[in-house]
Design an enzyme around this catalytic site. Structure first.
Site, mmCIF file in Angstrom:
data_model
loop_
_atom_site.group_PDB
_atom_site.id
_atom_site.type_symbol
_atom_site.label_atom_id
_atom_site.label_comp_id
_atom_site.label_asym_id
_atom_site.label_seq_id
_atom_site.Cartn_x
_atom_site.Cartn_y
_atom_site.Cartn_z
ATOM 1 N N SER A 141 0.842 -1.205 0.000
ATOM 2 C CA SER A 141 0.000 0.000 0.000
ATOM 3 C C SER A 141 0.874 1.251 0.000
ATOM 4 C CB SER A 141 -0.924 0.003 1.213
ATOM 5 O OG SER A 141 -0.192 -0.186 2.406
ATOM 6 N N ASP A 168 5.211 -7.293 2.533
ATOM 7 C CA ASP A 168 4.443 -7.748 1.367
ATOM 8 C C ASP A 168 5.353 -8.132 0.214
ATOM 9 O OD1 ASP A 168 1.813 -7.626 2.176
ATOM 10 O OD2 ASP A 168 1.380 -5.691 1.232
ATOM 11 N N GLU A 177 -9.145 -9.886 3.582
ATOM 12 C CA GLU A 177 -9.480 -8.494 3.256
ATOM 13 C C GLU A 177 -10.826 -8.444 2.534
ATOM 14 O OE1 GLU A 177 -6.406 -6.139 1.372
ATOM 15 O OE2 GLU A 177 -7.846 -4.615 0.740
HETATM 16 N N1 LIG Z 1 -4.670 3.796 1.792
HETATM 17 C C1 LIG Z 1 -4.877 2.523 1.494
HETATM 18 N N2 LIG Z 1 -5.635 1.766 2.301
HETATM 19 C C2 LIG Z 1 -5.877 0.464 2.026
HETATM 20 O O1 LIG Z 1 -6.583 -0.211 2.833
HETATM 21 C C3 LIG Z 1 -5.309 -0.098 0.852
HETATM 22 C C4 LIG Z 1 -4.515 0.726 0.034
HETATM 23 N N3 LIG Z 1 -4.319 2.023 0.360
HETATM 24 N N4 LIG Z 1 -3.930 0.247 -1.098
HETATM 25 C C5 LIG Z 1 -3.969 -1.153 -1.370
HETATM 26 C C6 LIG Z 1 -5.232 -1.754 -0.931
HETATM 27 C C7 LIG Z 1 -6.461 -1.311 -1.688
HETATM 28 N N5 LIG Z 1 -7.487 -1.521 -0.706
HETATM 29 C C8 LIG Z 1 -8.848 -1.235 -0.866
HETATM 30 C C9 LIG Z 1 -9.241 -0.155 -1.624
HETATM 31 C C10 LIG Z 1 -10.572 0.173 -1.756
HETATM 32 C C11 LIG Z 1 -11.542 -0.599 -1.116
HETATM 33 C C12 LIG Z 1 -12.987 -0.228 -1.264
HETATM 34 O O2 LIG Z 1 -13.320 0.851 -1.699
HETATM 35 N N6 LIG Z 1 -13.913 -1.125 -0.874
HETATM 36 C C13 LIG Z 1 -15.358 -0.868 -0.945
HETATM 37 C C14 LIG Z 1 -16.076 -2.195 -1.024
HETATM 38 C C15 LIG Z 1 -17.154 -2.168 -2.086
HETATM 39 C C16 LIG Z 1 -18.015 -3.400 -2.022
HETATM 40 O O3 LIG Z 1 -18.998 -3.350 -1.238
HETATM 41 O O4 LIG Z 1 -17.771 -4.387 -2.737
HETATM 42 C C17 LIG Z 1 -15.794 -0.107 0.310
HETATM 43 O O5 LIG Z 1 -16.859 0.500 0.274
HETATM 44 O O6 LIG Z 1 -15.079 -0.146 1.327
HETATM 45 C C18 LIG Z 1 -11.153 -1.686 -0.365
HETATM 46 C C19 LIG Z 1 -9.795 -2.004 -0.229
HETATM 47 C C20 LIG Z 1 -6.907 -1.912 0.560
HETATM 48 N N7 LIG Z 1 -5.540 -1.431 0.460
HETATM 49 C C1 LIG Z 2 -4.131 -3.448 3.389
HETATM 50 C C2 LIG Z 2 -3.053 -4.376 3.881
HETATM 51 C C3 LIG Z 2 -3.622 -5.685 4.308
HETATM 52 C C4 LIG Z 2 -1.976 -4.553 2.861
HETATM 53 O O1 LIG Z 2 -1.783 -5.573 2.256
HETATM 54 C C5 LIG Z 2 -1.129 -3.390 2.573
HETATM 55 O O2 LIG Z 2 -1.113 -2.424 3.367
HETATM 56 O O3 LIG Z 2 -0.458 -3.424 1.551
HETATM 57 MG MG LIG Z 3 -0.593 -5.277 0.532
#
Ligand SMILES: Nc1nc(=O)c2c([nH]1)NC[C@@H]1CN(c3ccc(C(=O)N[C@@H](CCC(=O)O)C(=O)O)cc3)CN21
Ligand SMILES: CC(C)C(=O)C(=O)O
Ligand SMILES: [Mg+2]
Length: 262
Positions: free
Chosen positions: A45, A83, A180
């Site tokens: 991330s 990672d 996740e």
């Molecule tokens: N700043 C940051 N935080 C993170 O948690 C993160 C990163 N970057 N970069 C890599 C991945 C990307 N991640 C993500 C990014 C977006 C969602 C997201 O928008 N999820 C929707 C779910 C939609 C559904 O219902 O299917 C949400 O509303 O949370 C989730 C994980 C987790 N990781």
């Molecule tokens: C969101 C977490 C689980 C991760 O893999 C990351 O920070 O890259």
């Molecule tokens: Mg990661």
């Protein structure tokens, strides 16, 4: 006393929770470990929060190793998980190479995104003294294949498949699992089905540990936060207090709440 894989294993057996936060540099690594956070994830991330990328796909092994070195220098006693970046575990040979670099940079454990197909790599890494956390559910490195950041394991077939994969990876010697964006009920079933610690993010309070991206829980990430994020800075006077509040909230199971789960 340093946190080891055995510490976290024992926590699970005793029904106690553990906390994980991401860090990418020595200064935050020091503050996070001094706040009592059990494990530090050097997450890919960093592509988003350090480099300003829109996904983790551009992050390289060299960059991951560099940030792992920085975090290792600042750390005082937390378990360091690093990672393996995009394509770093595409073949067994690549998984060994990537993991070697991260362990030599100072990681105590590597995290690989994938599913049951990781079993062969995990077995070989484990045999060579490298503990592995398998990251399942929403695997952000596969965002292009998944068609966006979406909850995984929503229907019966994919839920059964994920539960079966968890058992296979435990059998292959995985030291930990990370879930996740997995529905709360499925996350709970997986956590109960395996004897290894399970970390959740957008998963369930029933998981053994929780992780958040540090910038998200400090409320400084750009854009709309994901559902699973809680800003711990709003009620804290300074950054170390926000880390301590997060640690307490995870240990007393007040975080995550229903509103952070799917
Ligand atoms: N700043 C940051 N935080 C993170 O948690 C993160 C990163 N970057 N970069 C890599 C991945 C990307 N991640 C993500 C990014 C977006 C969602 C997201 O928008 N999820 C929707 C779910 C939609 C559904 O219902 O299917 C949400 O509303 O949370 C989730 C994980 C987790 N990781
Ligand atoms: C969101 C977490 C689980 C991760 O893999 C990351 O920070 O890259
Ligand atoms: Mg990661």
């Amino acid at each position: 006393m340093s946190v080891t894989i055995r510490t976290l294993q024992k926590r699970k057996q005793d029904g106690e929770k553990f906390s994980v936060l991401t860090a990418y540099d020595a200064c935050f690594s020091k503050l996070i470990s001094e706040a009592g956070i059990d494990a530090i994830l050097v997450g890919d991330s960093l592509g988003n929060v350090i480099q300003g990328q829109s996904s983790t796909v551009p992050v390289t092994l060299e960059q991951m190793a560099y940030h792992t070195e920085c975090v290792a220098r600042g750390n005082s006693g937390s378990l360091i998980i690093a990672d393996v970046p995009f394509m770093g575990a595409a073949t067994v040979e690549r998984a060994l190479e990537s993991s070697t670099a991260l362990m030599q940079a100072g990681a105590n454990m590597v995290k690989l995104e994938g599913s049951a197909w990781l079993a062969e790599s995990i077995e070989l890494l484990n045999r060579n003294g490298i503990p592995v956390c398998a990251h399942m559910g929403l695997t952000p490195q596969a965002v292009n294949a998944l068609g966006g950041y979406r909850v995984q394991g929503k229907d019966d077939d994919s839920a059964t498949e994920m539960l079966e994969a968890a058992r296979i990876l435990e059998q292959a010697g995985a030291a930990m699992l990370l879930l996740e964006c997995v529905p709360r009920e499925l996350s709970t079933r997986i956590t109960q089905a395996v004897n290894i610690p399970v970390i959740g993010i957008g998963a369930a309070p029933e998981c053994d540990g929780q992780v958040l991206v540090m910038h998200d829980m400090l409320g400084i990430s750009p854009g709309k936060p994901a559902r699973f994020v809680k800003n711990f800075m709003t009620d804290a006077s300074d950054i170390p207090s926000a880390f301590k509040a997060y640690h307490e909230a995870v240990l007393n199971v007040s975080f995550p709440a229903e509103e952070h789960c799917f």
